[in-house]
Every structure is written in structure tokens, then in C-alpha cells.
Design a protein around this motif. Structure first.
Motif, PDB file in Angstrom:
ATOM      1  N   PHE A 153       0.855  -1.186   0.000  1.00 34.33           N
ATOM      2  CA  PHE A 153       0.000   0.000   0.000  1.00 34.33           C
ATOM      3  C   PHE A 153       0.891   1.236   0.000  1.00 34.33           C
ATOM      4  O   PHE A 153       1.860   1.311   0.766  1.00 34.33           O
ATOM      5  N   PRO A 154       0.607   2.229  -0.862  1.00 36.21           N
ATOM      6  CA  PRO A 154       1.518   3.380  -0.997  1.00 36.21           C
ATOM      7  C   PRO A 154       1.779   4.150   0.291  1.00 36.21           C
ATOM      8  O   PRO A 154       2.899   4.602   0.527  1.00 36.21           O
ATOM      9  N   VAL A 155       0.763   4.314   1.129  1.00 33.91           N
ATOM     10  CA  VAL A 155       0.928   5.112   2.350  1.00 33.91           C
ATOM     11  C   VAL A 155       1.492   4.219   3.449  1.00 33.91           C
ATOM     12  O   VAL A 155       0.860   3.245   3.866  1.00 33.91           O
ATOM     13  N   GLN A 156       2.681   4.563   3.920  1.00 31.98           N
ATOM     14  CA  GLN A 156       3.408   3.688   4.844  1.00 31.98           C
ATOM     15  C   GLN A 156       3.277   4.069   6.311  1.00 31.98           C
ATOM     16  O   GLN A 156       3.638   3.284   7.185  1.00 31.98           O
TER      17      GLN A 156
ATOM     18  N   TYR B  37      -7.412  10.282  15.971  1.00 26.33           N
ATOM     19  CA  TYR B  37      -8.707  10.639  15.383  1.00 26.33           C
ATOM     20  C   TYR B  37      -8.767  10.251  13.909  1.00 26.33           C
ATOM     21  O   TYR B  37      -9.806   9.776  13.428  1.00 26.33           O
ATOM     22  N   GLU B  38      -7.660  10.427  13.176  1.00 26.01           N
ATOM     23  CA  GLU B  38      -7.624   9.996  11.774  1.00 26.01           C
ATOM     24  C   GLU B  38      -7.987   8.517  11.654  1.00 26.01           C
ATOM     25  O   GLU B  38      -8.721   8.116  10.737  1.00 26.01           O
ATOM     26  N   LYS B  39      -7.471   7.714  12.564  1.00 26.82           N
ATOM     27  CA  LYS B  39      -7.752   6.276  12.528  1.00 26.82           C
ATOM     28  C   LYS B  39      -9.239   6.011  12.752  1.00 26.82           C
ATOM     29  O   LYS B  39      -9.833   5.137  12.099  1.00 26.82           O
ATOM     30  N   ASP B  40      -9.843   6.754  13.656  1.00 31.74           N
ATOM     31  CA  ASP B  40     -11.294   6.606  13.886  1.00 31.74           C
ATOM     32  C   ASP B  40     -12.069   6.993  12.630  1.00 31.74           C
ATOM     33  O   ASP B  40     -13.045   6.337  12.259  1.00 31.74           O
ATOM     34  N   VAL B  41     -11.646   8.073  11.979  1.00 29.23           N
ATOM     35  CA  VAL B  41     -12.348   8.574  10.798  1.00 29.23           C
ATOM     36  C   VAL B  41     -12.211   7.608   9.630  1.00 29.23           C
ATOM     37  O   VAL B  41     -13.177   7.344   8.900  1.00 29.23           O
ATOM     38  N   LEU B  42     -11.022   7.075   9.423  1.00 31.77           N
ATOM     39  CA  LEU B  42     -10.783   6.180   8.293  1.00 31.77           C
ATOM     40  C   LEU B  42     -11.483   4.837   8.467  1.00 31.77           C
ATOM     41  O   LEU B  42     -11.901   4.213   7.483  1.00 31.77           O
ATOM     42  N   GLY B  43     -11.589   4.372   9.683  1.00 30.91           N
ATOM     43  CA  GLY B  43     -12.245   3.084   9.915  1.00 30.91           C
ATOM     44  C   GLY B  43     -11.280   1.922   9.743  1.00 30.91           C
ATOM     45  O   GLY B  43     -10.184   2.063   9.196  1.00 30.91           O
ATOM     46  N   GLY B  44     -11.708   0.756  10.203  1.00 30.78           N
ATOM     47  CA  GLY B  44     -10.834  -0.404  10.289  1.00 30.78           C
ATOM     48  C   GLY B  44     -10.145  -0.803   9.004  1.00 30.78           C
ATOM     49  O   GLY B  44      -8.938  -1.067   8.982  1.00 30.78           O
ATOM     50  N   GLU B  45     -10.875  -0.859   7.890  1.00 29.87           N
ATOM     51  CA  GLU B  45     -10.297  -1.362   6.643  1.00 29.87           C
ATOM     52  C   GLU B  45      -9.171  -0.460   6.140  1.00 29.87           C
ATOM     53  O   GLU B  45      -8.091  -0.940   5.767  1.00 29.87           O
TER      54      GLU B  45
ATOM     55  N   LEU C  26      -4.877  -0.886   5.965  1.00 24.61           N
ATOM     56  CA  LEU C  26      -4.061  -0.774   4.763  1.00 24.61           C
ATOM     57  C   LEU C  26      -2.796   0.044   4.954  1.00 24.61           C
ATOM     58  O   LEU C  26      -1.765  -0.246   4.333  1.00 24.61           O
ATOM     59  N   VAL C  27      -2.848   1.063   5.782  1.00 21.36           N
ATOM     60  CA  VAL C  27      -1.682   1.949   5.956  1.00 21.36           C
ATOM     61  C   VAL C  27      -0.512   1.148   6.505  1.00 21.36           C
ATOM     62  O   VAL C  27      -0.608   0.513   7.561  1.00 21.36           O
TER      63      VAL C  27
END
Length: 248
Positions: free
Chosen positions: A152-155, A231-239, A243-244
Motif C-alpha cells: 500500500f503506498p501510504v506507509q 482521530y484519523e484512525k477513527d475517521v478512516l475506519g478499520g479497513e 491498509l496503511v
């Protein structure tokens, strides 16, 4: 010292990120930090700048704009003036290199992800809000072409926040415009989820600052960035969080 909203010195303003804010970009959010509001959109283009052609590497570019009605005094559009001012160029370069710091460009192929950050209301911290919002939009955009089993591009995660020394000589986190316009020291901190600094921009506006003050400002900056990444993790959600950093 009493801050607007009676915030503690190391407290963020109320914040919110709304995903899928626009219909057409591969990724888009509206980020709010207090009264600052920025639309961040990520568009995937099947081409790269000339200096990346034939390398197999992708690119991430950013553009930043302050809408005319974003402040209490109307600011003419830069397109009307025929050129961008130095501040705009500085900010969009900061956004671009911050995002590239957590992306493996070789995994993009010869694609460009164009990030557009449009400030619709400014009350301090527009560049740091742009970076935080753009990161979420970037993850959405990369997920739109990611194929399972690949890297996945974002590391890593990324966020940014402002810190400074107030007119009352007190270190504070996440300055609104009123605080920023009178700050003795002004600084922006960009950090990764691993706790590494991407960029620290600090200036003694009213006087030089001490090593102890710098330590406190970095401590506050790290605290704010970690809270925003959570908070970013909460917003993006589990899936998407899963990937990150994926390498296969």
C-alpha cells in the motif's frame, strides 16, 4: 492567561473531519479545526511530471488556496492577479513534501496524486489543518487503485499542528488567529505515526526563544499530532487503517 474557549495551554480546538465531502475526487474531506475549515481533495492522474517520466515512480503534488471570503477582509483571487504569492507557494510545497514523506512513490506507478487544499474559512492553522485533512484524502485516493497483496503506498500516518509562545509568555498548542497574530514565537510541527518529525518550522516573532521553551513546544506539538492521528484512525475506519503500512 485565559485562552479563547477557556482551553488549557496544551489543548486542541474542537476538530472534525468529514469524509467523502465531494463527489468526484478519489478522496476528499472537510476538516474543521475550531473556526478554520479546509476542503482537501485528492485526484489520481495517470501521468507524472517530466522529471519522473520513465522512472517508474509516482508523484504527489499539492496546491493551496485561500478563498476570497475566508477571512474578515476579502482577499482577491491569485488567479486574477496572475501569480501566486510567496506564502501560497511555501504552504503548498510544505503540504506536498509532508505527504511524500510517508508514501512509497515506487508503489504509485507513473501516477500523480494531486492534492487540492482550499481554505473556505481561516482562523489560524490553515497549513497544518491542510496537511492533516490531505492525509485522510490521500489514503482514500490510494485505496481507489490499490490491489490486494501489493504494497500500500501510504506507509505511515501523518498529522500537523501549530504551537507557539503567547503574548503572555506561555507555550500554547493549536493557535487560533487571535493568538497567532500576537504570538511571540510561532511554530508548526509535522509528525508521523511513528513519532518522527517531518518538519519543524519555528520563528521567534517577538524575541528569541530558549531551549526549554523549544522543548515544551515540541512536547505540545507531539501531543497534538498524536491526538489527531488517533482521530484519523477513527475517521478512516478499520479497513483503511489496516491498509496503511501494508507491505503485501
Amino acid at each position: 492567561m485565559v485562552r479563547p474557549g477557556n482551553r488549557a495551554p496544551d489543548a486542541l480546538r474542537p476538530y472534525n473531519i468529514r469524509r467523502h465531502f465531494q463527489r468526484y475526487p478519489a478522496g476528499s474531506v472537510l476538516i474543521e479545526m475550531g473556526n478554520t475549515r479546509v476542503i482537501c481533495a485528492a485526484t489520481v492522474e495517470d501521468r507524472v511530471p517530466f522529471f519522473q517520466r520513465g522512472t517508474g515512480l509516482g508523484w504527489i503534488a499539492a496546491e493551496y488556496a485561500l478563498l476570497p471570503s475566508a477571512t474578515n477582509t476579502r482577499t482577491p483571487r491569485e488567479a486574477v492577479r496572475g501569480h501566486q504569492n510567496g506564502r501560497t507557494q511555501e504552504i503548498q510545497r510544505l503540504i506536498g513534501r509532508s505527504l511524500r514523506s510517508v508514501v512509497d512513490l515506487s508503489t504509485l506507478g507513473e501516477r500523480t496524486i494531486q492534492i487540492d487544499c482550499d481554505v473556505i474559512q481561516a482562523d489560524g492553522g490553515t497549513r497544518t489543518a491542510s496537511i492533516t485533512g490531505a492525509f485522510v484524502a490521500l489514503v482514500e485516493a490510494c485505496a481507489s487503485f490499490y490491489e490486494k497483496g501489493n504494497v500500500f503506498p501510504v506507509q505511515d500516518f501523518l498529522s500537523a499542528i501549530s504551537v507557539g509562545v503567547s503574548a503572555d509568555e506561555e507555550p500554547i498548542l493549536d493557535l487560533c488567529y487571535e493568538e497567532d497574530s500576537h504570538a511571540i514565537v510561532d511554530m508548526n510541527v509535522v509528525m508521523t505515526g511513528a513519532g518522527k518529525f517531518v518538519e519543524v518550522q519555528g520563528t521567534g516573532e517577538g524575541r528569541p526563544f530558549s531551549k526549554d521553551e523549544l522543548g515544551t513546544l515540541l512536547e505540545y506539538g507531539e501531543k497534538g499530532c498524536r491526538e489527531l492521528i488517533s482521530y484519523e484512525k477513527d475517521v478512516l475506519g478499520g479497513e483503511l487503517v489496516w491498509l496503511v503500512g501494508r507491505v503485501g
